[in-house]
Motif scaffolding. Structure first.
Motif, PDB file in Angstrom:
ATOM      1  N   LEU A 156     -35.060  24.575  -7.262  1.00 15.52           N
ATOM      2  CA  LEU A 156     -35.185  23.671  -6.120  1.00 15.52           C
ATOM      3  C   LEU A 156     -36.351  24.042  -5.199  1.00 15.52           C
ATOM      4  N   HIS A 157     -37.478  24.391  -5.794  1.00 16.58           N
ATOM      5  CA  HIS A 157     -38.629  24.742  -4.960  1.00 16.58           C
ATOM      6  C   HIS A 157     -39.510  23.530  -4.675  1.00 16.58           C
ATOM      7  N   GLY A 158     -39.102  22.376  -5.138  1.00 16.22           N
ATOM      8  CA  GLY A 158     -39.992  21.229  -5.024  1.00 16.22           C
ATOM      9  C   GLY A 158     -39.406  20.101  -4.208  1.00 16.22           C
ATOM     10  N   LEU A 159     -39.727  18.889  -4.598  1.00 15.15           N
ATOM     11  CA  LEU A 159     -39.388  17.720  -3.806  1.00 15.15           C
ATOM     12  C   LEU A 159     -37.896  17.442  -3.762  1.00 15.15           C
ATOM     13  N   ASP A 160     -37.143  18.046  -4.702  1.00 14.62           N
ATOM     14  CA  ASP A 160     -35.712  17.786  -4.748  1.00 14.62           C
ATOM     15  C   ASP A 160     -34.925  18.652  -3.778  1.00 14.62           C
ATOM     16  N   ASN A 161     -35.589  19.569  -3.083  1.00  8.84           N
ATOM     17  CA  ASN A 161     -34.899  20.399  -2.092  1.00  8.84           C
ATOM     18  C   ASN A 161     -34.821  19.625  -0.776  1.00  8.84           C
ATOM     19  N   PRO A 162     -33.610  19.373  -0.289  1.00 13.41           N
ATOM     20  CA  PRO A 162     -33.514  18.523   0.904  1.00 13.41           C
ATOM     21  C   PRO A 162     -34.172  19.131   2.142  1.00 13.41           C
ATOM     22  N   LYS A 163     -34.310  20.450   2.200  1.00 14.76           N
ATOM     23  CA  LYS A 163     -34.977  21.046   3.357  1.00 14.76           C
ATOM     24  C   LYS A 163     -36.483  20.831   3.334  1.00 14.76           C
ATOM     25  N   ASN A 164     -37.015  20.464   2.173  1.00 13.78           N
ATOM     26  CA  ASN A 164     -38.448  20.240   2.032  1.00 13.78           C
ATOM     27  C   ASN A 164     -38.795  18.811   2.439  1.00 13.78           C
ATOM     28  N   SER A 165     -38.506  18.472   3.675  1.00  9.98           N
ATOM     29  CA  SER A 165     -38.845  17.132   4.142  1.00  9.98           C
ATOM     30  C   SER A 165     -38.839  17.130   5.658  1.00  9.98           C
ATOM     31  N   GLY A 166     -39.358  16.084   6.228  1.00 12.50           N
ATOM     32  CA  GLY A 166     -39.538  16.025   7.663  1.00 12.50           C
ATOM     33  C   GLY A 166     -38.276  15.625   8.411  1.00 12.50           C
ATOM     34  N   ALA A 167     -38.371  15.700   9.733  1.00 13.99           N
ATOM     35  CA  ALA A 167     -37.335  15.207  10.617  1.00 13.99           C
ATOM     36  C   ALA A 167     -38.047  14.533  11.780  1.00 13.99           C
ATOM     37  N   TYR A 168     -37.350  13.674  12.504  1.00 12.26           N
ATOM     38  CA  TYR A 168     -38.043  12.791  13.442  1.00 12.26           C
ATOM     39  C   TYR A 168     -38.957  13.539  14.413  1.00 12.26           C
ATOM     40  N   LEU A 169     -38.379  14.479  15.185  1.00 11.52           N
ATOM     41  CA  LEU A 169     -39.202  15.147  16.185  1.00 11.52           C
ATOM     42  C   LEU A 169     -40.214  16.092  15.541  1.00 11.52           C
ATOM     43  N   ASN A 170     -39.843  16.716  14.438  1.00 14.70           N
ATOM     44  CA  ASN A 170     -40.796  17.568  13.736  1.00 14.70           C
ATOM     45  C   ASN A 170     -41.994  16.777  13.253  1.00 14.70           C
ATOM     46  N   ASP A 171     -41.751  15.557  12.819  1.00 16.65           N
ATOM     47  CA  ASP A 171     -42.874  14.736  12.373  1.00 16.65           C
ATOM     48  C   ASP A 171     -43.819  14.388  13.525  1.00 16.65           C
ATOM     49  N   ILE A 172     -43.281  14.308  14.715  1.00 18.37           N
ATOM     50  CA  ILE A 172     -44.168  14.070  15.864  1.00 18.37           C
ATOM     51  C   ILE A 172     -45.005  15.312  16.139  1.00 18.37           C
ATOM     52  N   PHE A 173     -44.385  16.492  16.038  1.00 18.61           N
ATOM     53  CA  PHE A 173     -45.187  17.720  16.158  1.00 18.61           C
ATOM     54  C   PHE A 173     -46.296  17.735  15.117  1.00 18.61           C
ATOM     55  N   SER A 174     -45.951  17.345  13.914  1.00 22.58           N
ATOM     56  CA  SER A 174     -46.938  17.348  12.846  1.00 22.58           C
ATOM     57  C   SER A 174     -48.119  16.434  13.169  1.00 22.58           C
ATOM     58  N   MET A 175     -47.834  15.322  13.845  1.00 22.20           N
ATOM     59  CA  MET A 175     -48.913  14.395  14.207  1.00 22.20           C
ATOM     60  C   MET A 175     -49.890  15.020  15.203  1.00 22.20           C
ATOM     61  N   ILE A 176     -49.427  15.984  16.000  1.00 20.98           N
ATOM     62  CA  ILE A 176     -50.376  16.710  16.857  1.00 20.98           C
ATOM     63  C   ILE A 176     -51.454  17.346  15.979  1.00 20.98           C
ATOM     64  N   GLY A 177     -51.003  17.982  14.896  1.00 22.96           N
ATOM     65  CA  GLY A 177     -51.962  18.582  13.984  1.00 22.96           C
ATOM     66  C   GLY A 177     -52.879  17.551  13.357  1.00 22.96           C
ATOM     67  N   THR A 178     -52.297  16.482  12.850  1.00 22.78           N
ATOM     68  CA  THR A 178     -53.082  15.437  12.200  1.00 22.78           C
ATOM     69  C   THR A 178     -54.182  14.909  13.110  1.00 22.78           C
ATOM     70  N   ILE A 179     -53.799  14.575  14.335  1.00 17.92           N
ATOM     71  CA  ILE A 179     -54.752  13.866  15.180  1.00 17.92           C
ATOM     72  C   ILE A 179     -55.829  14.795  15.705  1.00 17.92           C
ATOM     73  N   PHE A 180     -55.486  16.046  15.975  1.00 18.57           N
ATOM     74  CA  PHE A 180     -56.573  16.956  16.338  1.00 18.57           C
ATOM     75  C   PHE A 180     -57.504  17.206  15.155  1.00 18.57           C
ATOM     76  N   LEU A 181     -56.965  17.286  13.967  1.00 24.05           N
ATOM     77  CA  LEU A 181     -57.844  17.413  12.798  1.00 24.05           C
ATOM     78  C   LEU A 181     -58.752  16.195  12.680  1.00 24.05           C
ATOM     79  N   PHE A 182     -58.181  15.022  12.852  1.00 24.00           N
ATOM     80  CA  PHE A 182     -58.962  13.785  12.795  1.00 24.00           C
ATOM     81  C   PHE A 182     -60.096  13.800  13.829  1.00 24.00           C
ATOM     82  N   ILE A 183     -59.760  14.142  15.063  1.00 26.97           N
ATOM     83  CA  ILE A 183     -60.740  14.062  16.149  1.00 26.97           C
ATOM     84  C   ILE A 183     -61.893  15.036  15.932  1.00 26.97           C
ATOM     85  N   TYR A 184     -61.559  16.276  15.548  1.00 18.50           N
ATOM     86  CA  TYR A 184     -62.598  17.302  15.500  1.00 18.50           C
ATOM     87  C   TYR A 184     -63.286  17.420  14.147  1.00 18.50           C
TER      88      TYR A 184
END
Lengths: 429, 429, 429
Positions: free
Chosen positions: A198-226
């Motif tokens: 279960l080291h791959g996509l079938d592991n339920p912990k290997n996925s996002g959650a609502y607020l965590n995904d918003i944190f992740s977008m901080i990373g995305t958008i700063f990467l995009f900008i810079y």
């Protein structure tokens, strides 16, 4: 919560860090010095510092937060990104510094720390964080530490080959940073994950959650900008050369910025359209990652006169390809060869970097030779392909070896991760 | 969770994006080129790039996170902000580029992409994100797409009128960005919301939650920090003109920065005091939004010699007025004319922009003519008022038309949003 | 939720802010003007603005988010940081401006607002936010307001003594910002906390939560990234002096940046190792705070030629000492003298600042006199120690007095905080 693995950080991780830090600080005293301060220290600051900081934002905020999407591995994502980037940065001063200044090129007796070297070291840490994205959640902190430690000398060697020996176009690091980091990490992941169910996509912990995904977008958008700063960081003309520089040299930083920006904007558009088409709804994984494929794909070609339409088209294509990679290729590789890729770096960095290597080579065919490192576009294309192949070879061989050593040879005697420990930072925090 | 609206993104949204992207990339190939690279590309980067990136942080992080306050619309806020800003940016290169360079002014045959144009395009996207704030949560992604697509040509036209025809003072975009964006969005919202029950303040999903409000503060504080860069982005003197420039030209960027900073600081003070006074406790909505009214109100007047005390006073006033708007005017308009305004853009952008337009006009009365675009302060005041009135006219007419088309005419055949879908991104994610 | 303290913000906080704002705006009109615009306003922007904004990111995002770690005090952390920084910034323009330009040095009749003064004012707000970290969660907003208001004149006085009278080395503010802010806040905390049970580590609300700790890392990492800008903000050479400047002056900004960066990177390494050693697992408090001790410890010495190895060694030491402070000293002081220190500022700012003061003094012994403010290293060492002692004296005396007045004398008649109100922003939001 999970039971802690208390002795293990004390017996494996901490002694490793102490030993490495002792060696690094000793070598710093013996081998490094500041750049020639009198002559141009202030000029270097004015020329490079803004770009250096922008790159730092990408490494520490960008990659760090991009990986916080997992509900139970956010501490691990942002903290290990912080630690490992700092470690690789310091190690890179020695490794890249020695490679560029002592072994090759200047044949100095000491490594001179200047702003351009610092940017190169931040790039190296970025390459490490890409590799980290493939193994995050599946390797112990000690394994992460040694895998990324081992990446630095290979990075320095490969960079020397690609940039100085093959004279490939790679201002923004499509080849030396993204292609290298992605396949190094994927190769290591293949080794490490073999022992883990279960080291791959079938592991339920290997996925996002609502607020965590918003944190992740901080990373995305700063990467995009810079990202334009990333691709253009080293493309400026030195003050002293500003009158004698060719048109190509004088326009390199402008082109890097504008081409990268247009490519990223194009990727945003195509990702949203592709994500909606293939899934019927928007997928945060695509938005967080594939929108950045435009920056990866433009890293090698960014200093060329692609025309604005050409830059935009590259981004549109890269975004769509990356999204399709997440949707179709990633589950396929997960199922067939058990390739775990926690953050999907193959789709964000690996494949777009292959695209970008070819884009630069093909675009070189139509450029004035001032914009190239070789005499003709055809030669340039050949060396781009060679650089890509060599990079993938070193990355895969190095990653397999590193992954094998930390997981099968296992010198620090880490216990194998148990199933509930996968994608969970509970044992360590 | 809510049932997905799966076919709808496939049949409406994706084809729309693909069609638009195809047209844009075609026009890019036919109509655009890089600025004259040889002459001044590196100079442009040094003069503008830092400000461009600062503005990008405001558009993509600032507005994107400011709107994440809703518990169930955070994906939608940050993602649709990302998508729509990218779309408007690319479209604006064509629309603003053609307006400024082809139809008027230079009468070129091609649009030259230079750094100043890119800043203008980011401004245009900012104007779009203001409008988005009025309709977020109440319009489908396809409706958002077409509404904001339609805003760009109107923005380009209005900017040409305000800046080049009327020669209004508007370095920081109080009129062309904030006033225009706010009333465009509000007019569209009025049209769209008519069909929807509970589209306003009485919908329990239309409110913050503890952690979401902290995400929103990321947006607020980055907007606060970079606002001086926003207002001063285009105020520097070209290198070539630095000896021949007037005192007013040489001090414009400094004044824009200092006046904006002082105004923002003043607004922070008055918002906390006013919020405590009117509510008895601090209200996160006021803190997140009204503290920024100091930047909006200073956009038109920022290059004038207002004195530091004057700049501070403008901010103190703008913050208080904006807070009172949230507390009293917004519920009143919600109750009486059913004006839905999800993020309260009327209070943050609309009213402070009216204030700012008048501040610039009145302040012009006491300025040396070097600081003005017209010969006398009285003329300048007249044109400021004219610019404001024309802007509101174009914005409201355009927004009503756009809102009518996407909601009543409804060419993409989106179903009307059902009550549980309001302020919830579940159908799309 | 907790019952609101509605009348109290209306009767204490709001009138205080209104009174202060009225006085400030009046004094702005009477006492301030812009810098001489004609001569060098644009040059000032080019020289300082990037650094000013970087410092602003540290003050408003860095400190603001660093303190959001508490589950029930995140609104309070980011909002009161925002409010109080703005208040102190404006007050500092008057207080520092008058101290530097009117009372001493230039003996002007008006305070001239220039970019360097604005950076100094942001530094002053930073010092205030350090103090705030010691009392956050234990003081009412009105108490916070007056305590930090009272800190500004003391800051201005102490800065004048340390920099201009004693000529201590302190380019990055180890002494005037960190040492001063930490002991001011700790002294005030000692006074305020006396009346409160469970004001320390034994209060369960005084601790992090998973997502809050991720928010806190936003603060940490932005502080980490921009710290070289902080220490080097005022270290550049003026354009007009670039030919006549000494080598030391021309290299000051470069040295500040590189030394600070290396020190921070070293601290990251030693914190992870120390945290694992002392606790058996990683502690987010250590990661969030102690990794930054490398920046604090380098603030005074950053413009010296420490060698890269020396800078790295300082960071390695500072990170370890800070971590040990969190682990052992903080609970000891909490138990024995009841020293409440919510964010552990003693470990992040206080002790590393003592280290940094001594580092600068000792390093001065081996430097060429061009790099010093006094003729010999021995003299410089003496004045560093003197500056540190005087700073601690003013900070502790001022903090005790301020804390006594707001809590025991209590002019605004705030009720004492009840037990459930500690570390909970519910009464105010």
């Amino acid at each position: 919560g999970l039971p802690p693995r208390e002795p293990q950080l004390r017996t494996g991780f901490a002694p490793s860090v102490i030993a490495i830090a002792a060696v690094i600080v000793g070598l710093f005293f013996g081998l490094t010095q500041y750049t020639e301060l009198a002559e141009n220290a202030q000029e270097q600051v004015e020329r490079y510092y803004k770009y250096f900081i922008d790159v730092q934002v990408m490494i520490f905020i960008g990659f760090g937060f991009l990986m916080t999407f997992m509900r139970r591995y956010s501490y691990g994502a942002v903290s290990l990104n912080y630690f490992a980037s700092a470690l690789m940065f310091l190690e890179a001063i020695l490794m890249i510094g020695a490679t560029q200044q002592v072994f090759w090129n200047y044949h100095r007796t000491k490594i001179q720390i200047d702003m351009a070297l610092l940017i190169d070291c931040a790039f190296c840490a970025g390459s490490g964080m890409i590799a980290f994205g493939a193994i995050i959640g599946k390797a112990t902190p000690t394994q992460v530490l040694w895998l990324l430690f081992w990446q630095v000398p290979l990075y320095a060697l490969n960079q020397q080959l690609v940039i100085h020996t093959f004279k490939a176009l790679d201002m923004g690091g499509t080849i030396v940073i993204h292609l290298f980091g992605a396949y190094y990490g994927l190769a290591a992941s293949l080794m490490i994950s073999r022992k883990q169910p279960l080291h791959g996509l079938d592991n339920p912990k290997n996925s996002g959650a609502y607020l965590n995904d918003i944190f992740s977008m901080i990373g995305t958008i700063f990467l995009f900008i810079y990202w334009p700063s990333f691709n253009g960081a080293l493309a400026s003309v030195a003050y002293a050369n500003q009158t004698s520089a060719t048109y190509a040299e004088k326009s390199a930083q402008f082109l890097a910025i504008v081409n990268t920006l247009l490519s990223l904007l194009g990727a945003v558009l195509s990702v949203f359209a592709t994500s909606a088409l293939v899934g019927g709804r928007f997928n945060m994984v695509h938005i967080q990652n594939s929108t950045l494929a435009g920056g990866v794909a433009m890293g090698a070609a960014c200093t060329l006169r692609l025309t604005p339409g050409g830059a935009l088209a590259v981004g549109l294509g890269a975004g769509a390809i990356s999204t399709l990679g997440f949707q179709y290729l990633m589950p396929f590789l997960d199922r067939t060869i058990g390739l775990g890729d926690t953050c999907g770096v193959h789709n964000l960095h690996g494949i777009p970097a292959i695209v970008g290597t070819l884009v630069a080579g093909l675009a070189a065919l139509g450029q004035h030779s001032d914009y190239l490192e070789h005499d003709t576009g055809r030669q340039q294309l050949g060396y781009q392909v060679l650089a890509g192949v060599v990079t993938m070879g070193i990355a895969i061989a190095g990653g397999l070896l590193g992954g094998f050593v930390v997981s099968w040879f296992n010198p620090c005697r880490d216990e194998t991760m148990a199933l509930p420990e996968l994608f969970d930072d509970g044992p360590w925090w």
